[in-house]
Design a protein around this motif. Structure first.
Motif, PDB file in Angstrom:
ATOM      1  N   ASN A   1       0.828  -1.208   0.000  1.00  0.00           N
ATOM      2  CA  ASN A   1       0.000   0.000   0.000  1.00  0.00           C
ATOM      3  C   ASN A   1       0.862   1.258   0.000  1.00  0.00           C
ATOM      4  O   ASN A   1       0.570   2.228  -0.718  1.00  0.00           O
TER       5      ASN A   1
ATOM      6  N   SER B   1       1.177  -6.909 -10.905  1.00  0.00           N
ATOM      7  CA  SER B   1       1.042  -6.053  -9.719  1.00  0.00           C
ATOM      8  C   SER B   1      -0.422  -6.072  -9.298  1.00  0.00           C
ATOM      9  O   SER B   1      -1.275  -5.439  -9.907  1.00  0.00           O
ATOM     10  N   HIS B   2      -0.708  -6.832  -8.243  1.00  0.00           N
ATOM     11  CA  HIS B   2      -2.090  -7.057  -7.816  1.00  0.00           C
ATOM     12  C   HIS B   2      -2.264  -6.633  -6.368  1.00  0.00           C
ATOM     13  O   HIS B   2      -1.521  -7.090  -5.483  1.00  0.00           O
ATOM     14  N   LEU B   3      -3.219  -5.740  -6.128  1.00  0.00           N
ATOM     15  CA  LEU B   3      -3.565  -5.317  -4.774  1.00  0.00           C
ATOM     16  C   LEU B   3      -4.835  -6.021  -4.337  1.00  0.00           C
ATOM     17  O   LEU B   3      -5.562  -6.613  -5.142  1.00  0.00           O
TER      18      LEU B   3
ATOM     19  N   GLU C   1       0.029  -0.824 -12.886  1.00  0.00           N
ATOM     20  CA  GLU C   1      -1.426  -0.870 -12.760  1.00  0.00           C
ATOM     21  C   GLU C   1      -1.794  -2.053 -11.880  1.00  0.00           C
ATOM     22  O   GLU C   1      -1.069  -3.044 -11.828  1.00  0.00           O
ATOM     23  N   SER C   2      -2.923  -1.939 -11.197  1.00  0.00           N
ATOM     24  CA  SER C   2      -3.394  -3.036 -10.355  1.00  0.00           C
ATOM     25  C   SER C   2      -4.226  -3.991 -11.206  1.00  0.00           C
ATOM     26  O   SER C   2      -5.358  -3.687 -11.585  1.00  0.00           O
ATOM     27  N   ARG C   3      -3.635  -5.128 -11.525  1.00  0.00           N
ATOM     28  CA  ARG C   3      -4.310  -6.142 -12.343  1.00  0.00           C
ATOM     29  C   ARG C   3      -4.063  -7.520 -11.736  1.00  0.00           C
ATOM     30  O   ARG C   3      -3.078  -7.742 -11.043  1.00  0.00           O
ATOM     31  N   ASP C   4      -4.977  -8.433 -12.035  1.00  0.00           N
ATOM     32  CA  ASP C   4      -4.831  -9.795 -11.525  1.00  0.00           C
ATOM     33  C   ASP C   4      -4.262 -10.727 -12.589  1.00  0.00           C
ATOM     34  O   ASP C   4      -4.434 -11.933 -12.530  1.00  0.00           O
TER      35      ASP C   4
ATOM     36  N   TRP D   1       2.349   1.586  -3.377  1.00  0.00           N
ATOM     37  CA  TRP D   1       1.385   2.005  -4.394  1.00  0.00           C
ATOM     38  C   TRP D   1       1.038   3.484  -4.283  1.00  0.00           C
ATOM     39  O   TRP D   1       0.856   4.166  -5.307  1.00  0.00           O
TER      40      TRP D   1
ATOM     41  N   VAL E   1      -1.455 -11.651  -3.957  1.00  0.00           N
ATOM     42  CA  VAL E   1      -1.302 -10.212  -3.823  1.00  0.00           C
ATOM     43  C   VAL E   1       0.188  -9.901  -3.696  1.00  0.00           C
ATOM     44  O   VAL E   1       0.877 -10.441  -2.822  1.00  0.00           O
TER      45      VAL E   1
ATOM     46  N   GLU F   1       3.144  -8.828  -0.208  1.00  0.00           N
ATOM     47  CA  GLU F   1       2.483  -7.546   0.024  1.00  0.00           C
ATOM     48  C   GLU F   1       3.074  -6.785   1.209  1.00  0.00           C
ATOM     49  O   GLU F   1       2.875  -5.574   1.318  1.00  0.00           O
TER      50      GLU F   1
ATOM     51  N   GLU G   1       1.646   5.194  -7.842  1.00  0.00           N
ATOM     52  CA  GLU G   1       0.417   5.245  -8.628  1.00  0.00           C
ATOM     53  C   GLU G   1       0.346   6.543  -9.423  1.00  0.00           C
ATOM     54  O   GLU G   1       0.665   7.622  -8.939  1.00  0.00           O
TER      55      GLU G   1
END
Length: 541
Positions: free
Chosen positions: A330, A409-411, A375-378, A333, A425, A442, A337
């Motif tokens: 966090n 990069s997954h949040l 970017e936050s992607r799964d 990010w 994550v 994480e 971001e």
């Protein structure tokens, strides 16, 4: 126009051929100006001494960040660089260098040729300058031609001095852009490049103890042919330091002559290098090593971390540092971001037991060069990027072209939803989901490094010495992210952050005028009924 046409008609075939080669390299106008500045009006030729002074490396006693100071012969090597270049490539007559020989000499140095030939030229200049300085280098050249084979061998000290010579050439080509008083020569710690050459070229290089390797005391022999192959594969833009040095010095020969008449104002106290304080993972030496693998605009952006006069400006490119901004995905990010430009991420860690001192001493640094923001992607995404083994040994792993799993990069999702098969994550690079070549959890406490066999996206190779086939679960010491997108990318990120902050403040404010009176609200009626459900209620007519 008439005089020009007449002179062109009188030009010999040899002159036209030399000028054509110089024009193909885009240097003919610069050479005309340099020849006019250096030539003696009485003889219409360039004195050899003037050309040697123009191509000389003038600097005070260099400052080194290495554990030991450079050999005494290194300063003599730098002093003989200009004379060695002239001796190797320029053929002078009795009165000096004619226009034709001046142009032909430049073409031999910096004309359009194969990179391997430029490396051979660089080795030829280094060997001659070192021998003149009293440092004997065991290199043999079959002939005076640029495409001749190079024989003999180098030792680690030779490699260090050669790389430092290239660094000084690059520094010298940029020093005229720095303010007066900022020109002191600083020699960075480039042991990671030297060890890379040793491991790649020596017969028993893979069995060496790289954490306790003594560069100055080792007599390991590196065959010249293998060294050329290593330079072409690992640091392909190294010869540009040499060609750019000659081009810049000839283009600024009038400035060089003026500086020679003025007293030197360089001062070691003006250099405020991040490496001298050990503040960052991205030291000038590591930044230079990474820049030697880039061929686009990113190279110049990375070089700003090597040659600079304003450290505050460099600090602006630091987007995230775990010891400064806090560990965790966090925190990471919130600082990265919205930055849509290229990024350079460095991670320092160690594997083994956290309570054992000897494992903590064997620290390593790896790097990831990304061409775009995060970017936050799964799932995996991104444009081609590089992986780096940075320290204690340097190596670059470029895209292989087989797969495109560059960034993961997954949040945690902002809304709580049921996921039957939740995605991990964290941050990942290369490989596949759940089997990444590099994965950071994480909490930014541990990093998992896997064998290159799981990664079809990047070239194969170990990320740290003695990396085995099994996955390595290591401890993270520091994480840094540097923005390489310039001022525009930083301003765009600031605009995104400002907009997000505005939205956050608006969500916190409650406009009471949008709500009806409490007495008429359904919530009050329901609470009244719960308090006394048997009370008689009359409907208002």
């Amino acid at each position: 126009m008439g005089a020009s046409s007449s002179s062109e008609q009188k030009a010999s075939p040899e002159q036209r051929e030399a000028e054509s080669a110089a024009a193909a390299a885009g240097a003919l106008p610069m050479l005309r100006k340099a020849f006019a500045d250096l030539a003696d009006p009485r003889t219409s030729a360039v004195p050899v001494a003037s050309l040697q002074r123009c191509l000389s490396l003038r600097c005070d006693k260099p400052i080194s960040s290495a554990t030991r100071v450079p050999p005494d012969s290194f300063s003599g090597l730098l002093e003989n660089v200009g004379a060695s270049i002239v001796d190797v490539f320029f053929v002078a007559e009795k009165g000096g260098l004619s226009w034709v020989e001046f142009v032909k000499g430049y073409v031999k140095c910096c004309g359009r040729m194969a990179v391997s030939m430029v490396v051979s030229n660089l080795l030829r200049v280094f060997a001659l300058a070192a021998n003149k300085a009293g440092h004997q280098v065991d290199l043999q050249f079959e002939s005076d031609e640029a495409d001749c084979k190079v024989g003999g061998h180098l030792v680690p000290t030779d490699v260090l001095m050669l790389l430092w010579m290239c660094w000084t050439m690059l520094w010298s080509s940029k020093v005229h852009k720095l303010p007066r008083g900022k020109a002191a020569l600083f020699l960075p710690d480039i042991s990671c490049l030297v060890l890379s050459a040793v491991v790649s070229c020596a017969d028993n290089g893979s069995s060496l103890n790289l954490w306790n390797f003594d560069i100055f005391g080792s007599e390991v022999q590196l065959p010249a042919g293998k060294f050329v192959a290593w330079a072409l594969a690992t640091v392909p833009t190294l010869p540009e330091c040499y060609s750019q040095f000659i081009h810049e010095h000839l283009g600024n020969c009038s400035i060089s002559q003026q500086d020679e008449l003025e007293p030197s104002n360089s001062s070691s106290g003006d250099i405020t290098s991040v490496e001298t304080s050990g503040a960052h993972l991205l030291t000038p030496g590591r930044a230079w090593a990474i820049s030697l693998t880039a061929r686009n605009a990113l190279r110049e952006e990375i070089l700003t971390h090597c040659f600079f006069s304003n450290c505050d400006k460099i600090e602006e490119n630091l987007l995230y540092r775990s010891s400064l901004h806090g560990k965790g995905l966090n925190r990471f990010w919130s600082n990265t971001e919205g930055y849509l430009g290229p990024l350079l991420m460095l991670v320092s860690g160690y594997s083994g037991d956290s309570h054992e001192a000897n494992t903590r001493d064997k620290k390593w640094v790896i790097g990831v060069l990304l061409q775009q923001g995060l970017e936050s992607r799964d799932h995996f995404y991104g444009s081609p990027g590089n992986l780096y083994a940075v320290d204690p040994i340097f190596h670059a792993y470029l895209p292989s072209g087989k797969e495109k799993n560059f960034i993961y990069s997954h949040l945690h999702p902002s809304a709580r939803v049921y996921e039957p098969h939740p995605k991990p994550v964290g941050l990942g690079f290369g490989g596949t989901i759940g089997n990444e070549r590099i994965f950071i959890d994480e909490d930014f406490a541990r990093i998992t490094l896997r064998h290159h066999a799981v990664d079809k996206t990047h070239q194969p190779g170990p990320l740290f010495p003695n990396q085995g086939y099994l996955a390595t679960d290591a401890f993270i010491l520091e994480v840094e992210v540097w923005g390489l997108g310039g001022t525009k990318a930083k301003e765009a990120q600031a605009s995104v952050k400002k907009r997000e902050q505005l939205f956050t403040e608006q969500r916190r404010k409650v406009d009471l005028k949008t709500f009806a009176s409490w007495e008429d609200s359904p919530e009050k009626m329901m609470m009244d009924m719960m308090n006394d459900p048997n009370s008689v209620r009359r409907e208002d007519r």
